[in-house]
Design an enzyme around this catalytic site. Structure first.
Site, PDB file in Angstrom:
ATOM      1  N   GLY A  16       0.726  -1.289   0.265  1.00  0.00           N
ATOM      2  CA  GLY A  16      -0.128   0.210   0.146  1.00  0.00           C
ATOM      3  C   GLY A  16       0.755   1.241  -0.173  1.00  0.00           C
ATOM      4  N   GLU A  35      10.909   2.972   5.817  1.00  0.00           N
ATOM      5  CA  GLU A  35       9.869   2.122   5.553  1.00  0.00           C
ATOM      6  C   GLU A  35      11.470   1.551   7.470  1.00  0.00           C
ATOM      7  OE1 GLU A  35       9.669  -2.430   6.066  1.00  0.00           O
ATOM      8  OE2 GLU A  35       8.628  -0.521   5.397  1.00  0.00           O
ATOM      9  N   GLN A  36      10.992   0.813   8.075  1.00  0.00           N
ATOM     10  CA  GLN A  36      11.492   0.826   8.743  1.00  0.00           C
ATOM     11  C   GLN A  36      12.742  -0.874   8.712  1.00  0.00           C
ATOM     12  OE1 GLN A  36       8.773  -0.614  12.524  1.00  0.00           O
ATOM     13  NE2 GLN A  36       7.863  -2.857  11.119  1.00  0.00           N
ATOM     14  N   HIS A  48      -2.074 -12.719  -4.140  1.00  0.00           N
ATOM     15  CA  HIS A  48      -3.652 -12.377  -4.982  1.00  0.00           C
ATOM     16  C   HIS A  48      -3.459 -11.067  -5.592  1.00  0.00           C
ATOM     17  CE1 HIS A  48      -5.513 -16.646  -4.604  1.00  0.00           C
ATOM     18  NE2 HIS A  48      -5.208 -16.991  -4.391  1.00  0.00           N
ATOM     19  N   ARG A 104       5.207 -12.504  -3.252  1.00  0.00           N
ATOM     20  CA  ARG A 104       4.447 -11.106  -2.784  1.00  0.00           C
ATOM     21  C   ARG A 104       6.206 -10.960  -2.701  1.00  0.00           C
ATOM     22  NH1 ARG A 104       1.419  -8.913   1.781  1.00  0.00           N
ATOM     23  NH2 ARG A 104       0.337 -10.212   2.000  1.00  0.00           N
ATOM     24  N   LEU A 126       9.596   4.304  12.707  1.00  0.00           N
ATOM     25  CA  LEU A 126       8.880   5.518  13.205  1.00  0.00           C
ATOM     26  C   LEU A 126       9.034   5.109  15.094  1.00  0.00           C
ATOM     27  CD1 LEU A 126       7.639   7.937  12.671  1.00  0.00           C
ATOM     28  CD2 LEU A 126       5.700   6.256  12.813  1.00  0.00           C
ATOM     29  N   TYR A 211      -2.048 -22.332  -4.427  1.00  0.00           N
ATOM     30  CA  TYR A 211      -2.031 -21.301  -6.300  1.00  0.00           C
ATOM     31  C   TYR A 211      -0.373 -21.172  -6.164  1.00  0.00           C
ATOM     32  CZ  TYR A 211      -1.651 -17.399  -2.843  1.00  0.00           C
ATOM     33  OH  TYR A 211      -1.226 -16.249  -2.246  1.00  0.00           O
ATOM     34  N   ASP A 290      -3.977  -2.058   6.117  1.00  0.00           N
ATOM     35  CA  ASP A 290      -3.833  -2.503   7.304  1.00  0.00           C
ATOM     36  C   ASP A 290      -3.948  -1.304   8.941  1.00  0.00           C
ATOM     37  OD1 ASP A 290      -4.336  -4.734   5.961  1.00  0.00           O
ATOM     38  OD2 ASP A 290      -2.536  -5.385   7.040  1.00  0.00           O
ATOM     39  N   ALA A 303      -4.500  -6.646   0.871  1.00  0.00           N
ATOM     40  CA  ALA A 303      -2.849  -5.852   0.198  1.00  0.00           C
ATOM     41  C   ALA A 303      -4.000  -4.584  -0.508  1.00  0.00           C
ATOM     42  CB  ALA A 303      -2.356  -6.713  -0.385  1.00  0.00           C
TER      43      ALA A 303
END
Length: 378
Positions: A16, A35-36, A48, A104, A126, A211, A290, A303
């Site tokens: 996201g 990004e941590q 998916h 992913r 953060l 899958y 989320d 997602a």
């Protein structure tokens, strides 16, 4: 309406956050993503990406890249986990874009590459965010800090930005865990069985979603939903085992047994969720994905909802500009709350596509074709 002067900080470079950054940059905004994690690794998880998401990927020019690395199933099959009987055969074509199942980590790499060079910052956990009224101070645990005009919290179910808005509150443990495993397709060749591209095996109180995760179809992935009375571990996941899987799915279909037999490594993850939040933004801070509407993963749309949020938030900021962020945030929530809450509710109930149904409300949705509701509709 966009400007290169106002600064936007995005906390979290998951799917996201990364897509939000790329969409906003493509729209002309000045965006940095924090990004941590020290870096991204190709962790063992599939995902998916439905047609509703591929339509968004077109806007940042990555849709073909995603299709090139993905398996593209034509149907979602739901089957009885014990007898193997087909419960539904859901077409995945005809919704205006391709349905993809993908690793992913591979997808994450494409999304991060879509960001402008130098705007993705790793190792930025953060510590504190403070809205002064005129801007936002963002402080990280490594001692560095930045100032931004608005901050987007895309930092997941345990969002520190959400805590700033609403106070600290642990998410709800759902009473379920998910087992995750990647299997080399070569291991399946010894079985005289058909391993379908996208199938969900349903039992009375548990399931297994399976899958392929690559265009080469050389990786087969499963993720389960299994009742588990309490999560007694401090970590985000723990190792499971072939023996635990065999016990959890004793008596299930031979295909499930073959998958368990072929499993080398499997992990176990708690499934958490939250009740719908009373607000998605306050002052110069806004949430997506989320951080504001986590859900159990049983629709394979968690997602996707974060990415739809990113697209809608970008649309709203384009309408108003960053200077009128208050109106943009109200527009965003007014245009996302109902859909996100509906998907959250259906996903948590774990009924989606169990029976033959029309999923066009999910897959046929085009976020750019929807007229914007008034901010007063929330």
């Amino acid at each position: 309406m966009s400007s290169g002067n106002e600064k936007i900080a995005i906390i979290g470079a998951g799917l996201g956050g990364a897509v939000a950054g790329a969409l906003l940059q493509h729209a002309g905004f000045n965006v940095n993503v924090y990004e941590q994690a020290p870096s991204f690794a190709r962790l063992g998880a599939g995902i998916h990406m439905g047609p509703n998401v591929l339509k968004i990927f077109e806007r940042i020019g990555v849709d073909q890249k995603v299709k090139d690395i993905s398996s593209t199933p034509t149907h979602w099959f739901s089957r009885d986990g014990i007898t193997g009987d087909y419960l539904s055969r859901i077409p995945l074509e005809g919704y205006g874009a391709t349905y993809c199942t993908v690793h992913r980590g591979d997808l994450q790499a494409i999304q991060c590459d879509a960001l402008q060079p130098g705007t993705l910052h790793f190792g930025k956990k953060l510590a504190r965010v403070e809205d002064s009224g005129s801007d936002v101070l963002v402080e990280f645990e490594d001692g560095t800090s930045v100032r931004a005009d608005i901050v987007i919290g895309a930092d997941g179910i345990n969002s520190r930005v959400r805590e700033t808005l609403l106070g600290e509150e642990k998410p709800n443990y759902s009473g379920w865990v998910g087992h995750r495993a990647l299997i080399s397709a070569d291991k399946l060749k010894k079985f005289d069985l058909t391993f379908e591209d996208c199938v969900k095996w349903w039992g009375p109180d548990r399931h297994m979603m399976v899958y392929y995760t690559t265009a080469r179809r050389d990786e087969y992935y499963y993720v389960t939903g299994v009742p588990h009375p309490a999560w007694e571990f401090d970590s985000t996941f723990v190792d499971s085992s072939r023996e635990e899987m065999a016990s959890a799915f004793e008596g299930y279909h031979p295909i499930i047994q073959a998958l368990i037999e072929s499993t080398d490594t499997v992990t176990k993850w708690p499934l958490f969720n939250r009740n719908p939040l009373p607000l998605w933004s306050k002052g110069r801070l806004v949430l997506l994905g989320d951080a504001c509407h986590p859900m159990k993963p049983h629709m394979a749309q968690g997602a996707a909802m974060a990415i739809e949020d990113a697209a809608m938030l970008t649309r709203c900021l384009q309408e108003t500009g960053v200077s009128d962020f208050g109106t943009a945030f109200k527009l965003y929530e007014a245009n996302r709350r109902d859909r996100a809450t509906r998907v959250q509710t259906v996903s948590n109930a774990n009924t989606f596509l169990l029976d033959q149904e029309d999923p066009s409300w999910v897959y046929g949705y085009d976020i750019y074709a929807e007229p914007l509701k008034s901010e007063y509709a929330a």
